[in-house]
Write an enzyme that holds these catalytic residues in place. Structure first.
Site, mmCIF file in Angstrom:
data_model
loop_
_atom_site.group_PDB
_atom_site.id
_atom_site.type_symbol
_atom_site.label_atom_id
_atom_site.label_comp_id
_atom_site.label_asym_id
_atom_site.label_seq_id
_atom_site.Cartn_x
_atom_site.Cartn_y
_atom_site.Cartn_z
ATOM 1 N NE ARG A 1 -16.144 -44.442 -36.126
ATOM 2 C CZ ARG A 1 -16.101 -45.444 -35.283
ATOM 3 N NH1 ARG A 1 -15.311 -46.483 -35.530
ATOM 4 N NH2 ARG A 1 -16.795 -45.436 -34.166
ATOM 5 C CE1 TYR B 1 -21.498 -41.473 -40.879
ATOM 6 C CE2 TYR B 1 -19.458 -42.663 -40.448
ATOM 7 C CZ TYR B 1 -20.498 -41.853 -40.015
ATOM 8 O OH TYR B 1 -20.501 -41.399 -38.723
ATOM 9 C CE LYS C 1 -13.154 -40.039 -34.242
ATOM 10 N NZ LYS C 1 -14.517 -40.345 -34.099
ATOM 11 C CG HIS D 1 -12.253 -40.990 -29.645
ATOM 12 N ND1 HIS D 1 -13.104 -42.075 -29.580
ATOM 13 C CD2 HIS D 1 -12.917 -40.054 -30.351
ATOM 14 C CE1 HIS D 1 -14.232 -41.802 -30.216
ATOM 15 N NE2 HIS D 1 -14.144 -40.572 -30.686
ATOM 16 C CB SER E 1 -18.207 -43.753 -31.390
ATOM 17 O OG SER E 1 -16.869 -43.726 -31.844
ATOM 18 C CB CYS F 1 -20.093 -42.814 -24.982
ATOM 19 S SG CYS F 1 -20.420 -44.518 -25.487
ATOM 20 C CG ASP G 1 -14.562 -37.021 -32.211
ATOM 21 O OD1 ASP G 1 -15.222 -37.753 -31.458
ATOM 22 O OD2 ASP G 1 -14.056 -37.427 -33.272
ATOM 23 N NE ARG H 1 -21.972 -39.424 -36.177
ATOM 24 C CZ ARG H 1 -21.230 -39.550 -35.077
ATOM 25 N NH1 ARG H 1 -20.581 -38.524 -34.580
ATOM 26 N NH2 ARG H 1 -21.142 -40.701 -34.456
HETATM 27 P P1 GTP Z 1 -19.040 -39.388 -31.428
HETATM 28 O O1 GTP Z 1 -19.272 -38.158 -32.222
HETATM 29 O O2 GTP Z 1 -19.580 -40.616 -32.089
HETATM 30 O O3 GTP Z 1 -17.627 -39.580 -31.014
HETATM 31 O O4 GTP Z 1 -20.012 -39.299 -30.121
HETATM 32 P P2 GTP Z 1 -19.950 -38.414 -28.774
HETATM 33 O O5 GTP Z 1 -19.101 -39.111 -27.760
HETATM 34 O O6 GTP Z 1 -19.647 -37.004 -29.071
HETATM 35 O O7 GTP Z 1 -21.470 -38.545 -28.221
HETATM 36 P P3 GTP Z 1 -22.630 -37.450 -28.137
HETATM 37 O O8 GTP Z 1 -22.319 -36.338 -27.181
HETATM 38 O O9 GTP Z 1 -23.027 -37.072 -29.491
HETATM 39 O O10 GTP Z 1 -23.789 -38.318 -27.451
HETATM 40 C C1 GTP Z 1 -24.272 -39.501 -28.036
HETATM 41 C C2 GTP Z 1 -25.566 -39.909 -27.416
HETATM 42 O O11 GTP Z 1 -25.445 -40.032 -26.005
HETATM 43 C C3 GTP Z 1 -26.702 -38.922 -27.675
HETATM 44 O O12 GTP Z 1 -27.849 -39.623 -28.049
HETATM 45 C C4 GTP Z 1 -26.896 -38.250 -26.342
HETATM 46 O O13 GTP Z 1 -28.220 -37.843 -26.169
HETATM 47 C C5 GTP Z 1 -26.473 -39.317 -25.335
HETATM 48 N N1 GTP Z 1 -25.898 -38.690 -24.116
HETATM 49 C C6 GTP Z 1 -24.910 -37.767 -24.058
HETATM 50 N N2 GTP Z 1 -24.654 -37.395 -22.783
HETATM 51 C C7 GTP Z 1 -25.496 -38.118 -22.005
HETATM 52 C C8 GTP Z 1 -25.714 -38.197 -20.586
HETATM 53 O O14 GTP Z 1 -25.077 -37.522 -19.774
HETATM 54 N N3 GTP Z 1 -26.664 -39.080 -20.162
HETATM 55 C C9 GTP Z 1 -27.396 -39.843 -21.032
HETATM 56 N N4 GTP Z 1 -28.309 -40.682 -20.524
HETATM 57 N N5 GTP Z 1 -27.227 -39.795 -22.383
HETATM 58 C C10 GTP Z 1 -26.292 -38.943 -22.855
HETATM 59 C C1 SPV Z 2 -17.089 -41.539 -34.009
HETATM 60 O O1 SPV Z 2 -17.658 -42.539 -34.493
HETATM 61 O O2 SPV Z 2 -16.370 -41.609 -32.981
HETATM 62 C C2 SPV Z 2 -17.279 -40.217 -34.619
HETATM 63 C C3 SPV Z 2 -17.950 -40.143 -35.899
HETATM 64 O O3 SPV Z 2 -16.825 -39.219 -34.082
HETATM 65 S S1 SPV Z 2 -16.953 -40.652 -37.218
HETATM 66 O O4 SPV Z 2 -16.353 -39.478 -37.827
HETATM 67 O O5 SPV Z 2 -17.834 -41.321 -38.168
HETATM 68 O O6 SPV Z 2 -15.927 -41.538 -36.759
HETATM 69 MN MN MN Z 3 -15.762 -39.751 -32.116
#
Ligand code: GTP
Ligand code: SPV
Ligand code: MN
Length: 592
Positions: free
Chosen positions: A72, A200, A209, A229, A251, A253, A280, A374
């Protein structure tokens, strides 16, 4: 091709856009298997997509975006409200008339020799009172195939729309993928989104979003509901009952990971399960019984690939084994599959990296997959998908959880004193930036409710909307509000909490608090668990008692610095709700 609807507002808007972008032909997306197959074949014939090993990964494809177009672009995302004040100090703003003029100049004739795809889609189960309809025009088959996974697409959507004018207009033009002319513009007052010069995900899958957060947050303010979110999970306890939790993390996290969590062994044996409703986005409104209910408006997962593996998130990995589109991961040429950092310890020796160059996985400094690569996977693939996923009435929310990446300061978990204090806790969220947006990574910034890049109007009014929602709830029925931090680090830079499945230990405490089953220590920032109430059975080797104490500690001197940061941030808002100002004063008094 024949029009799929006789809705006048739809047809006249599409005709206007046809005159603008001048496509060679127009194709309405009905979402039938036959049409999807034909589009996949066409995309493969032009190299836009690569068909993967159909035995190992049936119906799976790989796509590479342009190298300059991998995340983004917050700096080029605009809220085009009538006045700058309505967009607020945290959004980029452009005057709507100027924005339309500029965007139409860029979009003009940009579909020449190309096809316009018309995608009618529903955010939320078709016909649910929560749901909203959108129509996206795009010149990208990749966008069509992603939208078919991420949303509900097809003829029944137009049937549900009927003659209504209440639908979100979306125009996407790939143009030349020129970074300098890339714009993601939301016009909340017009229910309109225009996105140019990107291919993207978050910039071009307009249901996600742009609509489900930026436009929908504005709709929610006007209509008395909330677009957030947030993931939605169901926590099943040994008694068989399921409690639902919504959690907002910025994002990359940890939302997808938490939403699909597999409980630690001991918990699993005792009957604990986590069911994923969404990973999400949550749309939340009050139900007839006075509780808050949430739906996931999406129909698939657009998840971060790196770090996803059999140990960290087996449910996400399983979700990607069929009908999935992979974007910007490495291509293993030996078996025509995909690979990314953190999938396993065996990078392919004969591969192509995300930019399209040969890659041997061994000697190179280069990564195989982009950090924001992704997968787009159908929700139905998820082994732990909730039985309530399609429930048009949503699920009742027991707890709302905020969280971010904070190496220091924020304890593992704490509970707000009440709803308004919880809104304050959400409003002061801060987190280290990630690869999900272009720009520096690892810089701490304020990201209220994980909505900084996604709030479609003035953030101060958004906070007031949160306060108003709470005022309309019986405190007994209102979700309890918490903050978590899985990312606290020790002085050597190691994560102090194992995270992932072990986060269930914290969720368990959260639900116990909601049900009044466990005491807590009142601190300057809210209620913190007594160390004995966080069950460490099975992770005693990883988390010592001293370490847990440290994870739960509230360092008043660090909070003093934090207060200065909050004051500076709050200082940007002319319309800061008095309630939040008062909460800040309370915090200041508490840490004196
Ligand atoms: P978006 O799709 O961008 O909104 O991201 P999201 O909030 O769904 O994050 P996602 O679960 O994909 O995790 C993103 C990154 O954080 C990955 O590399 C995970 O491995 C890492 N991660 C997730 N949960 C944990 C945790 O409990 N501890 C640690 N250390 N890393 C974590
Ligand atoms: C984020 O960035 O919070 C996502 C991926 O979930 S995107 O659809 O690119 O915004
Ligand atoms: Mn997201």
């Amino acid at each position: 091709m024949e029009n799929m609807t006789s809705n006048k507002s739809v047809l006249s808007w599409i005709n206007e856009k046809i005159d603008l972008v001048k496509p060679e032909k127009v194709v309405w997306i009905d979402g039938t298997q036959e049409q999807i197959e034909a589009l996949r074949a066409e995309a493969c014939s032009t190299g836009e997509m690569i068909k993967l090993n159909q035995e190992l990964l049936p119906d799976c494809y790989l796509h590479r975006t342009a190298v300059n177009d991998v995340a983004r672009v917050e700096g080029r995302t605009f809220i085009c409200a009538p006045t700058k004040e309505e967009a607020g100090p945290t959004n980029n703003w452009m005057d709507p008339a100027e924005a339309y003029e500029m965007l139409y100049a860029i979009a003009k004739d940009s579909y020449k020799g190309r096809t316009m795809y018309v995608i009618p889609y529903s955010m939320g189960p078709v016909g649910s009172k929560f749901s909203k309809i959108g129509i996206e025009l795009t010149d990208s088959i990749y966008v069509v195939l992603n939208m078919v996974i991420m949303t509900r697409v097809g003829t029944d959507v137009l049937k549900a729309l009927g003659d209504s004018e209440d639908w979100v207009r979306g125009l996407h033009c790939k143009c030349d993928i020129d970074e300098e002319k890339r714009y993601i513009c939301q016009f909340p007052q017009d229910n309109t989104i225009i996105s140019v010069n990107s291919g993207y995900g978050g910039n071009v899958l307009l249901g996600k979003k742009c609509f489900a957060l930026r436009i929908a947050s504005y709709q929610g303010k006007n209509e008395g509901w909330q677009a957030e979110h947030m993931l939605i999970l169901g926590l099943q306890k040994p008694d068989g009952e399921i409690r639902y939790i919504c959690a907002a993390f910025p994002s990359a996290c940890g939302k997808t990971n938490l939403a699909m969590l597999i409980p630690p062994e001991g918990y699993y044996k005792n009957g604990y399960r986590v069911w994923c409703v969404g990973d999400d986005i949550s749309w939340i409104r009050k139900g007839e019984d006075g509780r808050l209910y949430a739906i996931n408006p999406e129909n698939g997962f657009f998840g971060v690939a790196p770090g996803t593996n059999e140990k960290s998130n087996p449910n996400a990995l399983a979700s990607t084994r069929k009908g999935t589109i992979f974007t910007n991961v490495a291509h293993n040429l030996d078996d025509n599959t995909v690979w990314w950092e953190g999938l396993d310890k065996n990078p392919p020796a004969n591969a192509v990296e995300w930019k399209g160059n040969p890659w041997n996985g061994q000697e190179s400094e280069e990564k195989g997959a982009h950090p924001n690569s992704r997968f787009t996977a159908p929700a139905v693939n998820c082994p732990c998908i909730s039985s309530e996923f399609e429930n048009p009435d949503g699920v009742p929310i027991s707890a709302i959880v905020f969280g971010g990446r904070r190496a220091k300061l924020a304890p593992l978990v704490y509970q707000s004193r009440d709803w308004n204090h919880g809104v304050f806790v959400g409003s002061i969220m801060a987190s280290e930036t990630t690869a999900a947006a272009s720009g520096a990574v690892g810089v701490v910034r304020r990201d209220p409710m994980a909505m900084l890049p996604f709030c479609g109007y003035n953030m101060a009014d958004y906070w007031q909307h949160w306060i108003n929602i709470g005022a309309g709830l019986d405190p007994e029925k209102a979700p309890k509000i918490f903050n978590v931090n899985w990312f606290r680090k020790d002085d050597e830079g190691n994560f102090m909490w194992p995270g992932f499945g072990d986060n269930l230990r914290v969720l368990d405490w959260i639900i116990d608090r909601c049900e009044g089953k466990v005491e807590a220590d009142e601190t300057a920032i809210g209620y913190v668990p007594k160390a004995a109430d966080i069950n460490l059975e099975g992770i005693e080797d990883e988390v010592s008692d001293a370490q847990l104490k440290e994870l739960l500690s509230v360092d008043v001197s660090l909070w003093k610095d934090e207060v200065a940061g909050i004051e500076e941030f709050y200082g940007k808002f002319d319309r800061l709700p008095a309630t939040l100002k008062a909460e800040l004063e309370t915090l200041k008094a508490n840490i004196k």
